[in-house]
Design a protein around this motif. Structure first.
Motif, PDB file in Angstrom:
ATOM      1  N   ALA A  16       0.790  -1.238   0.000  1.00  0.00           N
ATOM      2  CA  ALA A  16       0.000   0.000   0.000  1.00  0.00           C
ATOM      3  C   ALA A  16       0.822   1.287   0.000  1.00  0.00           C
ATOM      4  O   ALA A  16       0.681   2.116   0.900  1.00  0.00           O
ATOM      5  N   PRO A  17       1.660   1.499  -1.021  1.00  0.00           N
ATOM      6  CA  PRO A  17       2.476   2.725  -1.022  1.00  0.00           C
ATOM      7  C   PRO A  17       1.640   3.997  -1.141  1.00  0.00           C
ATOM      8  O   PRO A  17       2.124   5.083  -0.849  1.00  0.00           O
ATOM      9  N   TRP A  18       0.388   3.866  -1.520  1.00  0.00           N
ATOM     10  CA  TRP A  18      -0.511   5.018  -1.669  1.00  0.00           C
ATOM     11  C   TRP A  18      -1.123   5.465  -0.353  1.00  0.00           C
ATOM     12  O   TRP A  18      -1.760   6.508  -0.288  1.00  0.00           O
ATOM     13  N   SER A  19      -0.925   4.704   0.702  1.00  0.00           N
ATOM     14  CA  SER A  19      -1.544   5.028   1.991  1.00  0.00           C
ATOM     15  C   SER A  19      -1.008   6.360   2.522  1.00  0.00           C
ATOM     16  O   SER A  19       0.189   6.571   2.599  1.00  0.00           O
ATOM     17  N   ARG A  20      -1.918   7.245   2.865  1.00  0.00           N
ATOM     18  CA  ARG A  20      -1.538   8.555   3.405  1.00  0.00           C
ATOM     19  C   ARG A  20      -1.246   8.467   4.901  1.00  0.00           C
ATOM     20  O   ARG A  20      -0.546   9.285   5.454  1.00  0.00           O
ATOM     21  N   ASN A  21      -1.823   7.474   5.552  1.00  0.00           N
ATOM     22  CA  ASN A  21      -1.652   7.297   6.986  1.00  0.00           C
ATOM     23  C   ASN A  21      -0.478   6.357   7.231  1.00  0.00           C
ATOM     24  O   ASN A  21      -0.601   5.146   7.087  1.00  0.00           O
ATOM     25  N   LYS A  22       0.662   6.909   7.600  1.00  0.00           N
ATOM     26  CA  LYS A  22       1.874   6.099   7.781  1.00  0.00           C
ATOM     27  C   LYS A  22       1.785   5.186   8.996  1.00  0.00           C
ATOM     28  O   LYS A  22       2.606   4.296   9.169  1.00  0.00           O
ATOM     29  N   ASP A  23       0.787   5.399   9.866  1.00  0.00           N
ATOM     30  CA  ASP A  23       0.595   4.515  11.017  1.00  0.00           C
ATOM     31  C   ASP A  23      -0.302   3.323  10.682  1.00  0.00           C
ATOM     32  O   ASP A  23      -0.432   2.405  11.481  1.00  0.00           O
ATOM     33  N   GLU A  24      -0.918   3.358   9.504  1.00  0.00           N
ATOM     34  CA  GLU A  24      -1.808   2.274   9.104  1.00  0.00           C
ATOM     35  C   GLU A  24      -0.993   1.000   8.874  1.00  0.00           C
ATOM     36  O   GLU A  24       0.088   1.037   8.284  1.00  0.00           O
ATOM     37  N   VAL A  25      -1.512  -0.125   9.341  1.00  0.00           N
ATOM     38  CA  VAL A  25      -0.860  -1.408   9.116  1.00  0.00           C
ATOM     39  C   VAL A  25      -1.815  -2.335   8.385  1.00  0.00           C
ATOM     40  O   VAL A  25      -3.038  -2.190   8.469  1.00  0.00           O
ATOM     41  N   ALA A  39       1.584 -11.201  10.854  1.00  0.00           N
ATOM     42  CA  ALA A  39       2.380  -9.975  10.910  1.00  0.00           C
ATOM     43  C   ALA A  39       1.496  -8.805  10.504  1.00  0.00           C
ATOM     44  O   ALA A  39       0.469  -8.990   9.845  1.00  0.00           O
ATOM     45  N   ARG A  40       1.909  -7.632  10.900  1.00  0.00           N
ATOM     46  CA  ARG A  40       1.232  -6.404  10.484  1.00  0.00           C
ATOM     47  C   ARG A  40       2.275  -5.573   9.741  1.00  0.00           C
ATOM     48  O   ARG A  40       3.309  -5.233  10.306  1.00  0.00           O
ATOM     49  N   LEU A  41       1.977  -5.286   8.462  1.00  0.00           N
ATOM     50  CA  LEU A  41       2.945  -4.633   7.601  1.00  0.00           C
ATOM     51  C   LEU A  41       2.594  -3.167   7.395  1.00  0.00           C
ATOM     52  O   LEU A  41       1.442  -2.832   7.122  1.00  0.00           O
ATOM     53  N   GLN A  42       3.589  -2.317   7.505  1.00  0.00           N
ATOM     54  CA  GLN A  42       3.392  -0.893   7.269  1.00  0.00           C
ATOM     55  C   GLN A  42       3.423  -0.603   5.779  1.00  0.00           C
ATOM     56  O   GLN A  42       3.975  -1.362   4.978  1.00  0.00           O
ATOM     57  N   SER A  43       2.861   0.519   5.413  1.00  0.00           N
ATOM     58  CA  SER A  43       2.895   1.006   4.045  1.00  0.00           C
ATOM     59  C   SER A  43       4.356   1.127   3.605  1.00  0.00           C
ATOM     60  O   SER A  43       5.200   1.601   4.356  1.00  0.00           O
ATOM     61  N   GLY A  44       4.635   0.663   2.368  1.00  0.00           N
ATOM     62  CA  GLY A  44       5.980   0.785   1.810  1.00  0.00           C
ATOM     63  C   GLY A  44       6.900  -0.390   2.055  1.00  0.00           C
ATOM     64  O   GLY A  44       8.007  -0.420   1.516  1.00  0.00           O
ATOM     65  N   VAL A  45       6.460  -1.363   2.842  1.00  0.00           N
ATOM     66  CA  VAL A  45       7.289  -2.554   3.065  1.00  0.00           C
ATOM     67  C   VAL A  45       7.399  -3.329   1.754  1.00  0.00           C
ATOM     68  O   VAL A  45       6.412  -3.510   1.045  1.00  0.00           O
ATOM     69  N   VAL A  46       8.627  -3.780   1.432  1.00  0.00           N
ATOM     70  CA  VAL A  46       8.842  -4.605   0.242  1.00  0.00           C
ATOM     71  C   VAL A  46       8.648  -6.066   0.624  1.00  0.00           C
ATOM     72  O   VAL A  46       9.250  -6.548   1.580  1.00  0.00           O
ATOM     73  N   THR A  47       7.792  -6.754  -0.130  1.00  0.00           N
ATOM     74  CA  THR A  47       7.551  -8.181   0.094  1.00  0.00           C
ATOM     75  C   THR A  47       8.030  -8.971  -1.120  1.00  0.00           C
ATOM     76  O   THR A  47       8.024  -8.463  -2.237  1.00  0.00           O
ATOM     77  N   SER A  48       8.425 -10.198  -0.911  1.00  0.00           N
ATOM     78  CA  SER A  48       8.679 -11.128  -2.013  1.00  0.00           C
ATOM     79  C   SER A  48       7.353 -11.800  -2.329  1.00  0.00           C
ATOM     80  O   SER A  48       6.647 -12.241  -1.417  1.00  0.00           O
ATOM     81  N   VAL A  49       7.007 -11.871  -3.608  1.00  0.00           N
ATOM     82  CA  VAL A  49       5.733 -12.456  -4.019  1.00  0.00           C
ATOM     83  C   VAL A  49       5.985 -13.875  -4.517  1.00  0.00           C
ATOM     84  O   VAL A  49       6.697 -14.073  -5.504  1.00  0.00           O
TER      85      VAL A  49
END
Length: 176
Positions: A108-117, A132-142
């Motif tokens: 979710a790189p578009w998320s404006r709320n940086k505290d959103e998980v 796990a709870r992932l923050q906006s901008g985390v890189v995942t392997s698909v």
């Protein structure tokens, strides 16, 4: 779409379901150099990649990416260069040897709320346990995407996240 194009798509793990294929196929063409689909997602191979204004080392560097594994979308090909777009919409040219076919995605790189998980779950279901709870901008392997869920990993943690929460996979794209 031609059978040869379908085989190339299958070779890199792109399969579509339902009407998503028809919509995507209209925008997709075979790359003039590789014959692979354009557009397509790839990732940065190293932690120092120059984004250039044009397809040669003589063109000015617009940006230096410093995040190996970052997903980018290939939008054009010219000789050994690939025109790419990042999650912010920035476009430029990258030498093909600095790109990898390994699939990654940004949460979710578009998320404006940086505290959103965003929950990563133990199974592809909204009621599955959160691993796990992932923050906006985390890189995942698909690893795979099917039925609107993707199996992803971050470090040694593996789980499932809704496909719509990722930038680096197309809507309804099946990744094997």
């Amino acid at each position: 779409m031609k059978a040869s194009s379908m085989r190339r798509l299958a070779m890199i793990g792109i399969v579509f379901t339902g009407s998503s294929f028809a919509a995507f196929a209209q925008d997709m063409q075979a790359g003039s150099v590789t014959g692979l689909p354009v557009p397509r997602y790839v990732s940065l191979k190293t932690d120092r990649v120059n984004l250039r204004e044009g397809p040669s080392k003589e063109h000015r560097t617009r940006w230096v990416y410093q995040r190996a594994g970052l997903p980018v979308e290939v939008t054009a090909e010219f000789e050994t260069w690939r025109r790419v777009r990042d999650a912010d919409g920035t476009e430029g040219w990258v030498l093909h040897s600095l790109l990898s076919g390994r699939r990654t995605a940004l949460v979710a790189p578009w998320s404006r709320n940086k505290d959103e998980v965003f929950p990563m779950r133990s199974a592809a279901a909204e009621d599955a346990n959160v691993v796990a709870r992932l923050q906006s901008g985390v890189v995942t392997s698909v690893a795979a995407c099917v039925n609107a869920w993707c199996r992803v990993s971050v470090g040694n943690i593996t789980g499932f996240i809704r496909q719509e929460r990722l930038w680096g996979v197309y809507p309804n794209e099946k990744v094997d």
